[in-house]
Design a protein around this motif. Structure first.
Motif, PDB file in Angstrom:
ATOM      1  N   THR A 326      58.448 -29.982 -85.379  1.00 49.42           N
ATOM      2  CA  THR A 326      57.069 -31.112 -84.768  1.00 49.42           C
ATOM      3  C   THR A 326      56.077 -30.241 -86.881  1.00 49.42           C
ATOM      4  OG1 THR A 326      55.984 -31.150 -82.758  1.00 49.42           O
ATOM      5  CG2 THR A 326      54.792 -31.473 -85.280  1.00 49.42           C
ATOM      6  N   TYR A 327      56.358 -28.611 -86.610  1.00 48.47           N
ATOM      7  CA  TYR A 327      55.855 -28.264 -87.959  1.00 48.47           C
ATOM      8  C   TYR A 327      56.410 -28.888 -89.116  1.00 48.47           C
ATOM      9  CZ  TYR A 327      52.306 -25.154 -85.061  1.00 48.47           C
ATOM     10  OH  TYR A 327      51.523 -24.729 -84.644  1.00 48.47           O
ATOM     11  N   LYS A 328      58.549 -28.396 -88.520  1.00 54.19           N
ATOM     12  CA  LYS A 328      59.173 -28.169 -89.458  1.00 54.19           C
ATOM     13  C   LYS A 328      59.021 -30.074 -89.921  1.00 54.19           C
ATOM     14  CE  LYS A 328      63.734 -27.302 -91.367  1.00 54.19           C
ATOM     15  NZ  LYS A 328      64.808 -26.771 -91.147  1.00 54.19           N
ATOM     16  N   TYR A 329      59.276 -30.594 -89.563  1.00 56.31           N
ATOM     17  CA  TYR A 329      59.826 -32.134 -89.307  1.00 56.31           C
ATOM     18  C   TYR A 329      58.654 -33.513 -90.057  1.00 56.31           C
ATOM     19  CZ  TYR A 329      64.499 -30.033 -88.993  1.00 56.31           C
ATOM     20  OH  TYR A 329      65.899 -29.600 -89.559  1.00 56.31           O
ATOM     21  N   ASP A 330      57.466 -33.052 -89.748  1.00 50.17           N
ATOM     22  CA  ASP A 330      56.745 -33.752 -89.506  1.00 50.17           C
ATOM     23  C   ASP A 330      56.429 -34.244 -90.496  1.00 50.17           C
ATOM     24  OD1 ASP A 330      54.292 -35.163 -87.541  1.00 50.17           O
ATOM     25  OD2 ASP A 330      53.285 -34.551 -89.923  1.00 50.17           O
ATOM     26  N   PRO A 331      56.158 -35.820 -91.026  1.00 48.32           N
ATOM     27  CA  PRO A 331      56.034 -36.228 -92.678  1.00 48.32           C
ATOM     28  C   PRO A 331      54.973 -35.574 -93.358  1.00 48.32           C
ATOM     29  CG  PRO A 331      55.893 -38.357 -90.801  1.00 48.32           C
ATOM     30  CD  PRO A 331      56.404 -37.135 -90.207  1.00 48.32           C
ATOM     31  N   THR A 332      53.642 -34.728 -92.883  1.00 50.69           N
ATOM     32  CA  THR A 332      52.920 -34.262 -93.286  1.00 50.69           C
ATOM     33  C   THR A 332      53.170 -32.297 -92.631  1.00 50.69           C
ATOM     34  OG1 THR A 332      51.530 -35.147 -91.655  1.00 50.69           O
ATOM     35  CG2 THR A 332      51.496 -35.679 -94.385  1.00 50.69           C
ATOM     36  N   PRO A 333      54.374 -31.898 -93.285  1.00 50.83           N
ATOM     37  CA  PRO A 333      54.746 -30.410 -92.260  1.00 50.83           C
ATOM     38  C   PRO A 333      53.321 -29.334 -91.681  1.00 50.83           C
ATOM     39  CG  PRO A 333      55.681 -30.963 -94.028  1.00 50.83           C
ATOM     40  CD  PRO A 333      54.357 -31.395 -94.215  1.00 50.83           C
ATOM     41  N   GLY A 334      53.700 -28.518 -91.031  1.00 49.76           N
ATOM     42  CA  GLY A 334      52.716 -27.639 -90.352  1.00 49.76           C
ATOM     43  C   GLY A 334      51.150 -28.596 -89.952  1.00 49.76           C
ATOM     44  N   ARG A 335      51.372 -28.768 -89.215  1.00 51.11           N
ATOM     45  CA  ARG A 335      50.132 -29.737 -88.228  1.00 51.11           C
ATOM     46  C   ARG A 335      49.937 -29.645 -86.550  1.00 51.11           C
ATOM     47  NH1 ARG A 335      50.063 -30.826 -93.192  1.00 51.11           N
ATOM     48  NH2 ARG A 335      48.722 -32.185 -94.584  1.00 51.11           N
ATOM     49  N   HIS A 336      49.403 -28.882 -86.187  1.00 50.11           N
ATOM     50  CA  HIS A 336      48.728 -28.876 -84.699  1.00 50.11           C
ATOM     51  C   HIS A 336      48.221 -30.141 -84.301  1.00 50.11           C
ATOM     52  CE1 HIS A 336      44.907 -28.331 -87.036  1.00 50.11           C
ATOM     53  NE2 HIS A 336      44.252 -28.145 -85.684  1.00 50.11           N
ATOM     54  N   VAL A 337      48.161 -30.719 -84.389  1.00 46.64           N
ATOM     55  CA  VAL A 337      47.504 -32.359 -84.472  1.00 46.64           C
ATOM     56  C   VAL A 337      48.301 -33.907 -83.723  1.00 46.64           C
ATOM     57  CG1 VAL A 337      45.473 -31.930 -84.018  1.00 46.64           C
ATOM     58  CG2 VAL A 337      46.155 -33.084 -86.418  1.00 46.64           C
ATOM     59  N   LYS A 338      49.835 -33.558 -84.617  1.00 46.94           N
ATOM     60  CA  LYS A 338      51.010 -33.801 -84.179  1.00 46.94           C
ATOM     61  C   LYS A 338      51.497 -34.999 -83.448  1.00 46.94           C
ATOM     62  CE  LYS A 338      49.465 -35.683 -88.342  1.00 46.94           C
ATOM     63  NZ  LYS A 338      48.901 -37.449 -87.902  1.00 46.94           N
ATOM     64  N   GLY A 339      51.243 -34.363 -82.392  1.00 48.26           N
ATOM     65  CA  GLY A 339      51.933 -34.364 -80.412  1.00 48.26           C
ATOM     66  C   GLY A 339      53.459 -33.342 -80.359  1.00 48.26           C
ATOM     67  N   GLY A 340      53.913 -34.388 -79.576  1.00 44.89           N
ATOM     68  CA  GLY A 340      55.073 -33.533 -79.621  1.00 44.89           C
ATOM     69  C   GLY A 340      55.359 -33.087 -78.331  1.00 44.89           C
ATOM     70  N   LEU A 341      57.009 -32.839 -77.911  1.00 42.14           N
ATOM     71  CA  LEU A 341      57.318 -31.549 -76.953  1.00 42.14           C
ATOM     72  C   LEU A 341      56.320 -30.116 -77.021  1.00 42.14           C
ATOM     73  CD1 LEU A 341      58.958 -31.552 -74.914  1.00 42.14           C
ATOM     74  CD2 LEU A 341      60.493 -30.513 -76.151  1.00 42.14           C
ATOM     75  N   GLY A 342      56.019 -29.907 -78.395  1.00 46.00           N
ATOM     76  CA  GLY A 342      54.892 -28.943 -78.250  1.00 46.00           C
ATOM     77  C   GLY A 342      54.098 -28.384 -77.880  1.00 46.00           C
ATOM     78  N   SER A 343      53.668 -29.968 -77.945  1.00 46.67           N
ATOM     79  CA  SER A 343      51.889 -30.634 -77.394  1.00 46.67           C
ATOM     80  C   SER A 343      51.520 -30.022 -76.078  1.00 46.67           C
ATOM     81  CB  SER A 343      51.414 -31.841 -77.634  1.00 46.67           C
ATOM     82  OG  SER A 343      51.835 -32.863 -77.041  1.00 46.67           O
ATOM     83  N   VAL A 344      52.762 -30.483 -75.115  1.00 48.84           N
ATOM     84  CA  VAL A 344      53.013 -29.981 -73.481  1.00 48.84           C
ATOM     85  C   VAL A 344      53.271 -28.565 -72.979  1.00 48.84           C
ATOM     86  CG1 VAL A 344      52.633 -32.747 -73.027  1.00 48.84           C
ATOM     87  CG2 VAL A 344      54.498 -31.570 -73.246  1.00 48.84           C
ATOM     88  N   GLN A 345      54.035 -28.130 -73.656  1.00 51.83           N
ATOM     89  CA  GLN A 345      54.916 -26.919 -73.547  1.00 51.83           C
ATOM     90  C   GLN A 345      53.566 -26.023 -73.926  1.00 51.83           C
ATOM     91  OE1 GLN A 345      57.822 -26.504 -76.366  1.00 51.83           O
ATOM     92  NE2 GLN A 345      59.652 -27.101 -74.631  1.00 51.83           N
ATOM     93  N   MET A 346      52.083 -26.399 -74.821  1.00 51.82           N
ATOM     94  CA  MET A 346      51.640 -24.917 -75.370  1.00 51.82           C
ATOM     95  C   MET A 346      50.047 -24.507 -73.800  1.00 51.82           C
ATOM     96  SD  MET A 346      49.929 -26.289 -78.606  1.00 51.82           S
ATOM     97  CE  MET A 346      48.837 -26.861 -78.481  1.00 51.82           C
ATOM     98  N   ILE A 347      50.384 -26.266 -73.110  1.00 48.46           N
ATOM     99  CA  ILE A 347      49.490 -26.565 -72.348  1.00 48.46           C
ATOM    100  C   ILE A 347      49.774 -25.400 -70.777  1.00 48.46           C
ATOM    101  CG2 ILE A 347      47.279 -27.080 -73.148  1.00 48.46           C
ATOM    102  CD1 ILE A 347      47.937 -29.750 -71.985  1.00 48.46           C
ATOM    103  N   GLY A 348      51.097 -25.252 -70.616  1.00 46.36           N
ATOM    104  CA  GLY A 348      51.994 -25.833 -69.281  1.00 46.36           C
ATOM    105  C   GLY A 348      52.555 -26.544 -68.583  1.00 46.36           C
ATOM    106  N   ALA A 349      52.428 -27.859 -69.160  1.00 49.71           N
ATOM    107  CA  ALA A 349      52.353 -28.687 -68.532  1.00 49.71           C
ATOM    108  C   ALA A 349      53.818 -29.225 -68.497  1.00 49.71           C
ATOM    109  CB  ALA A 349      51.546 -30.085 -69.250  1.00 49.71           C
TER     110      ALA A 349
END
Ligand code: SF4
Length: 503
Positions: A326-349
């Motif tokens: 997400t950070y590298k390839y989102d059209p606006t890079p370096g965003r923490h609010v763009k979802g993706g796999l990391g968003s569920v890994q972050m909360i252990g889901a």
């Protein structure tokens, strides 16, 4: 100038008298001169006026669309503020249904302990735990929470500790959670009569990232960013860059205007932050972000922690590897609010091993598309964490009257994602042009702590995602087939494939 929209009447008004005011003063003056006490204002502060590259607009005095320099864009156009007042009805297709979903959402939040803690203490409730688990970056992304920051220091920096300063809860319009708060710091080194509670990203960017546990300094930096209109993530991370450069002997004390910028030193952090906010001395350089500063000084690029030039946000991909994609390839890079796999890994889901990089594309794309819909429909990312899963689509259907099932939602999210991505492709940006700093992906891996030996296979994560999205990994182009399938993207097809592709 400022833009004034009052019940549909649009005016561009002179803002000469507002130029130089901070964001809260601007809000107050505009309320008085329009006579509208309920006026909502998004304004830039002096940092945006100076076109600082990390400047952002501030909404209601403290809510910030922080990332990417929106304040600089407004400043460059001499647009001081947008002020809005409306008294009309908002048409809703099925009001009864909306009320029914509201009740369901409110009940789900009421019965969820984490949501309640979030409502009481805000996003900074778990800052300590994040610093120790590896979720938050430490010491400009080179450190380990339990080693370099330490449990005792980490425990001093979270919103439960600072709750003693709370004077009032703050809710965005109609939100049952109300994750914001107003604070008052009556005494100490930096008394603040009226200020606002920092968010998690701010506690972390001025906290673990700088090895700082002096919360009064963090509250002061947050206040300065809100008043002058600066992105707290980029501001904290730029200080982290300068701090590492200083401590490694790359930048001298003279180059930092005499500030002894030692790791964790609250006095030094506030001193440099004040200079950045006011655009004074070295602060005028640092207020353009770390990449600009490294280029200006001609050194220190090895300490930059960025994604395609923007400072990385405060969730570490080594903890939630999907974030690297997400950070590298989102059209606006370096965003923490763009979802993706990391968003569920972050909360252990996520149920499977998060360091297994095979077959990640499907879930990564689905979660990204769903977040596009959430952001575009202006639902709240935080509130969304505690809503029943189906509520997002139910709301959209009840409000618009348009059938909005899972498939429609997915295609809508993809349409938004493809539109954003196609903009970059049209402007000549290719996947190979996008970057992420090595530390964030474990190159080299940390030697100890919970993230020891983690190196992320970013190439495989990207390949999986691009394949599922039907984007070419060389050119970045979405396939003609997917653009046509999504529909409504004729202009994108025209720009990327030419008019003949529309025939
Ligand atoms: S809408 Fe979101 S950001 Fe606003 S108070 Fe509610 S949970 Fe917090």
């Amino acid at each position: 100038m400022y833009l004034y929209i009052n019940d549909g009447k649009v005016e561009i008004r002179d803002a000469t008298h507002l130029w130089g005011l901070n964001t809260k003063e601007t809000w107050q003056v505009l309320k008085e001169e329009t006579g509208e006490d309920k006026l909502r204002v998004v304004a830039i502060g002096p940092a945006g006026e100076r076109v600082s590259l990390i400047a952002c607009p501030i909404n209601d005095g403290h809510r910030a669309p922080g990332r990417g320099g929106g304040g600089a864009v407004m400043g460059s156009k001499k647009l001081k503020a947008i002020a809005v007042r409306g008294t009309g009805e908002i048409p809703v297709a099925h009001l009864e249904k909306v009320i029914e979903i509201n009740k369901k959402v409110a009940a789900a939040m009421k019965n969820n302990e984490v949501a309640q803690a979030f409502g009481t203490y805000g996003t900074g409730v778990g800052t300590t735990q994040s610093a120790l688990s590896g979720d938050s970056p430490v010491k400009n992304w080179a450190g380990v929470g339990i080693v370099d920051y330490g449990e005792e220091e980490a425990a001093k920096n979270n919103a439960i500790v600072t709750d003693k300063y709370k004077t009032k809860k703050y809710h965005c319009a109609s939100c049952p959670l109300g994750c914001g708060a107003e604070y008052s710091v009556p005494d100490g080194r930096w008394p603040l009569e009226e200020t606002d509670r920092p968010e998690y990203e701010t506690y972390a960017s001025f906290g673990s990232t700088l090895l700082c546990s002096e919360v009064d300094a963090i509250l002061k930096c947050n206040d300065l960013c809100n008043l002058y209109g600066l992105d707290t993530i980029s501001a904290g991370m730029t200080i982290a860059w300068a701090m590492e450069c200083y401590n490694e002997g790359v930048l001298s004390r003279e180059e930092l205007d005499g500030i002894d910028l030692r790791w964790g030193d609250g006095e030094a952090i506030v001193a440099i932050m004040e200079k950045m906010a006011k655009g004074e001395g070295v602060g005028a350089i640092l207020a353009n972000g770390s990449l600009y500063a490294a280029k200006y000084f001609g050194k220190g690029e090895e300490y930059l922690q960025t994604a395609s030039g923007i400072e990385l946000p405060m969730h570490d991909p080594r903890f939630a590897p999907g974030l690297a994609r997400t950070y590298k390839y989102d059209p606006t890079p370096g965003r923490h609010v763009k979802g993706g796999l990391g968003s569920v890994q972050m909360i252990g889901a996520e149920e499977r091993d998060k360091y297994d990089y095979r077959n990640t594309g499907d879930m990564d794309l689905k979660l990204t598309a769903s977040t596009e819909v959430m952001n575009a429909s202006s639902l709240c990312y935080f509130g969304g964490m505690f809503m029943p899963l189906e509520a997002q689509n139910e709301y959209i259907e009840a409000i618009t009257g348009i059938k909005f099932d899972e498939e429609t939602s997915f295609l809508t999210g993809l349409r938004i994602l493809n539109m954003r991505h196609a903009f970059n492709v049209r402007e000549g940006i290719r996947p190979k042009d996008l970057t992420i700093s090595d530390r964030a992906i474990g190159r080299p891996p940390l030697k100890e702590g919970p993230l020891a030996n983690v190196t992320i296979d970013i190439d495989l994560l990207a390949k999986n995602f691009f394949e599922k999205a039907q984007w070419d990994l060389e050119t970045g182009k979405p396939s003609l087939e997917i653009l046509k399938k999504l529909g409504g993207l004729e202009e994108v097809v025209n720009d990327l494939y030419g008019a003949e592709a529309l025939l």
